[in-house]
Design a protein around this motif. Structure first.
Motif: not given
Ligand code: 6PG
Length: 255
Positions: A44-47, A75, A77, A87, A146-147, A152, A154, A182, A205
């Protein structure tokens, strides 16, 4: 155990997304050729979103064997799937609804029941799908991670015992941003993958990337990603790689 480490730095997030989509196509073709199916886990996330959207467009969409592609999540949410934090919901809107893949090839993490029930459900999905392989730990063809700026990956966060899980393949976690329940794959499952690709962009980052790649004394979750007999690709843009000394190279690392 050894794993190959490759570092790829692209000028900007668009070129990074194109590279990530090309990796998806190549891995899908190779996996279907060798094993008759392609098992990929996305984050998930934006990247990853820009890459996800590209998969539903030329030239990638027609080069992916969608009929033999199986999509899993690293993973999830525990939020409603129509939430912008989901996600699964985001991936559906970004590409899954636009590509010729059947719902039975989409192996989402359902989180509507209790987290412990969700863990059991996802573990069963994994063992049912990979049962023919006979390996105790399923081996994904490709996993995108992603990171976070805190290192972190996942939904495995520094200081939480789930990061150090050695047996379970899936765990329930509370934390992150958003700070919700999660469900996450664990390191034993992630590190079994044939190929893991980190998708990392942005100056915010850069400090963590430099620390992780140049200071081996630090032990952040991201440094525990060491694919057993696999390939690890750091795919970054110039922003995320801004503080690297430049003498980094592709190498074989003892896992
Ligand atoms: C999640 C992700 C998480 C994400 C990182 C990076 O569900 O939150 O799996 O691990 O990959 O937080 O997120 P960005 O890509 O938004 O920076």
């Amino acid at each position: 155990m050894f794993f190959k480490r490759k570092i790829i730095i692209k000028d900007d997030p668009v070129l990074l997304a194109k590279e990530a989509a090309e990796i998806f196509v190549a891995s899908a073709k190779r996996s279907v050729e060798k094993r008759g199916r392609f098992a990929v886990a996305i984050s998930g996330g934006s990247t990853p979103r820009r890459m996800h959207k590209m998969l539903a467009r030329e030239p990638y969409i027609q080069n992916i064997p969608w009929g033999k592609t199986h999509i899993f999540w690293v993973d999830e949410r525990c939020v409603p799937q129509d939430s912008h934090e989901s996600n699964y919901g985001r991936a559906k809107r970004d590409f899954i609804n636009e590509v010729p893949i059947s719902q039975k090839q989409i192996h989402r993490i359902t989180c509507e029941s209790s987290p412990q029930m969700s863990v059991k459900e996802y573990q069963k999905i994994l063992s049912d799908f990979f049962s023919f392989e006979g390996t105790r730990v399923p081996r994904f063809d490709l996993i995108y991670l992603g990171m976070g700026a805190d290192g972190h990956i996942a939904s495995l966060f520094l200081g939480q015992k789930t990061l150090y899980e050695k047996e379970k393949l899936v765990v329930a976690v509370k934390g992150g941003d958003p700070n919700v329940n999660r469900i996450s794959m664990t390191l034993p499952l992630l590190n079994q993958a044939r190929h893991i690709v980190f998708l990392i962009t942005g100056q915010e980052k850069a400090r963590t990337v430099q620390t992780v790649l140049e200071d081996r004394s630090i032990r952040l979750p991201v440094q525990r990603i060491r694919p057993l007999n696999g390939q690890l690709t750091w795919l970054m843009d110039r922003g995320a790689a801004a503080l690297l000394s430049g003498d980094l190279h592709h190498d074989n690392i003892k896992g």
